[in-house]
Design a protein around this motif. Structure first.
Motif, short mmCIF file in Angstrom:
data_model
loop_
_atom_site.label_atom_id
_atom_site.label_comp_id
_atom_site.label_asym_id
_atom_site.label_seq_id
_atom_site.Cartn_x
_atom_site.Cartn_y
_atom_site.Cartn_z
N ASP A 1 0.83 -1.21 0.00
CA ASP A 1 0.00 0.00 0.00
C ASP A 1 0.86 1.26 0.00
O ASP A 1 0.55 2.24 -0.69
CB ASP A 1 -0.92 0.01 1.22
N GLU A 2 1.96 1.23 0.78
CA GLU A 2 2.83 2.39 0.84
C GLU A 2 3.52 2.64 -0.50
O GLU A 2 3.68 3.78 -0.93
CB GLU A 2 3.89 2.18 1.93
N SER B 1 1.27 4.33 -2.86
CA SER B 1 0.72 5.60 -2.39
C SER B 1 1.21 6.75 -3.27
O SER B 1 2.33 6.76 -3.76
CB SER B 1 1.14 5.84 -0.94
N SER B 2 0.34 7.73 -3.46
CA SER B 2 0.69 8.89 -4.30
C SER B 2 1.19 10.07 -3.49
O SER B 2 1.46 11.13 -4.04
CB SER B 2 -0.54 9.31 -5.12
N THR B 3 1.31 9.90 -2.16
CA THR B 3 1.72 11.02 -1.33
C THR B 3 3.21 11.31 -1.45
O THR B 3 3.66 12.41 -1.15
CB THR B 3 1.39 10.74 0.14
N GLY B 4 3.99 10.29 -1.83
CA GLY B 4 5.43 10.48 -1.93
C GLY B 4 6.16 10.32 -0.62
O GLY B 4 7.38 10.52 -0.55
N HIS B 5 5.45 9.96 0.45
CA HIS B 5 6.07 9.77 1.77
C HIS B 5 6.03 8.29 2.13
O HIS B 5 5.10 7.56 1.77
CB HIS B 5 5.33 10.57 2.84
N SER B 6 7.06 7.83 2.85
CA SER B 6 7.11 6.44 3.31
C SER B 6 7.14 6.41 4.84
O SER B 6 7.56 7.38 5.48
CB SER B 6 8.33 5.73 2.75
N ASN C 1 6.67 5.65 12.88
CA ASN C 1 5.33 5.36 12.35
C ASN C 1 5.02 3.88 12.47
O ASN C 1 3.91 3.48 12.86
CB ASN C 1 5.25 5.75 10.87
#
Length: 261
Positions: free
Chosen positions: A105-106, A109-114, A119
């Protein structure tokens, strides 16, 4: 006795009457496994000025039987985090699948953060607490090691109750009793971490693994060790062997092993 395969061990119906299975019926609630079967022992970790060193042996014990040997209990999540598992191996495999799903899922992801290590620790603490609240705990104690959002060394623990804490040195299982006093000689307070080099941390962890091999009946001399740094990411070695063992002295003792007349 009745010798038909579907009724082996039951009295013959024509002699003793039909078999009564009513005693098998119960109105008790559903229950879950409350005892780990195949288990791994200690996981050790220590911070140093640039990262984390974490180690665990490669043995999975069936009770007191050293049953499965090539079992690495260190699971890299991404270049910034690794998890060390102690406790039930089947629950470890379940959590590994859960983390694989999270990793997929990560990556999409389109957020660009891992996710970083802090976390990941929060996520695992919620999973463990939820299962504990369902009275169906995952019988594991884990160390999450890696880098936090500011690329600083992060080390924290979570157990089957969802209990969490951070420290410069951590250990699970027997390591909490046998290895922690040795690791605390290196760093007892967070303020001491900047004075610890990578070489000092690796040497301390290896020495503790040797102590556990001699003192913990559920450990072995082959282990996995990983170093997590900002520059090198997760550097994992899964088939290390303890050096300088002294068990060989037993071969010189009269009466040990096979004897030649």
């Amino acid at each position: 006795m009745n010798h038909f395969p579907q009724a082996w061990g039951r009295p013959r119906d024509d002699v003793y009457g039909p078999y009564n299975s009513s005693y098998l019926q119960t109105s008790a609630p559903n229950t879950h496994t409350q005892q780990p079967i195949v288990t791994g022992t200690s996981v050790l970790a220590v911070k140093f000025k640039d990262g984390i060193v974490i180690a665990a042996d490669n043995l999975a014990s069936y009770g007191s039987l050293a049953r499965f040997t090539p079992v690495s209990r260190l699971r890299p999540f991404n270049p910034r985090a690794i998890i060390g598992f102690g406790g039930d191996v089947s629950d470890m495999q379940y959590l590994d699948r859960l983390l694989n799903s999270l990793d997929v899922d990560e990556n999409y992801s389109s957020t660009g953060h891992s996710l970083h290590a802090a976390n990941l620790h929060t996520y695992l603490s919620k999973v463990m607490y939820k299962r504990r609240s369902d009275i169906n705990p995952l019988w594991n104690s884990m160390l999450v090691a890696g880098l936090d959002g500011e690329d600083k060394p992060f080390l924290a623990s979570v157990d089957l109750l969802g209990t969490t804490f951070e420290a410069p040195t951590l250990a699970t299982g027997f390591g909490a009793h046998l290895a922690q006093p040795l690791l605390r000689r290196l760093a007892e307070e967070e303020s001491q971490v900047p004075g610890i080099t990578r070489e000092m941390a690796v040497e301390a962890v290896k020495e503790c693994m040797k102590v556990l091999f001699y003192r913990d009946a559920r450990s072995m001399d082959r282990y996995s060790i990983a170093v997590v740094t900002k520059e090198g990411g997760v550097e994992l070695k899964e088939d290390e062997v303890l050096e300088g063992q002294s068990w060989a002295f037993a071969e010189e003792i009269r009466g040990y092993g096979t004897q030649v007349a």
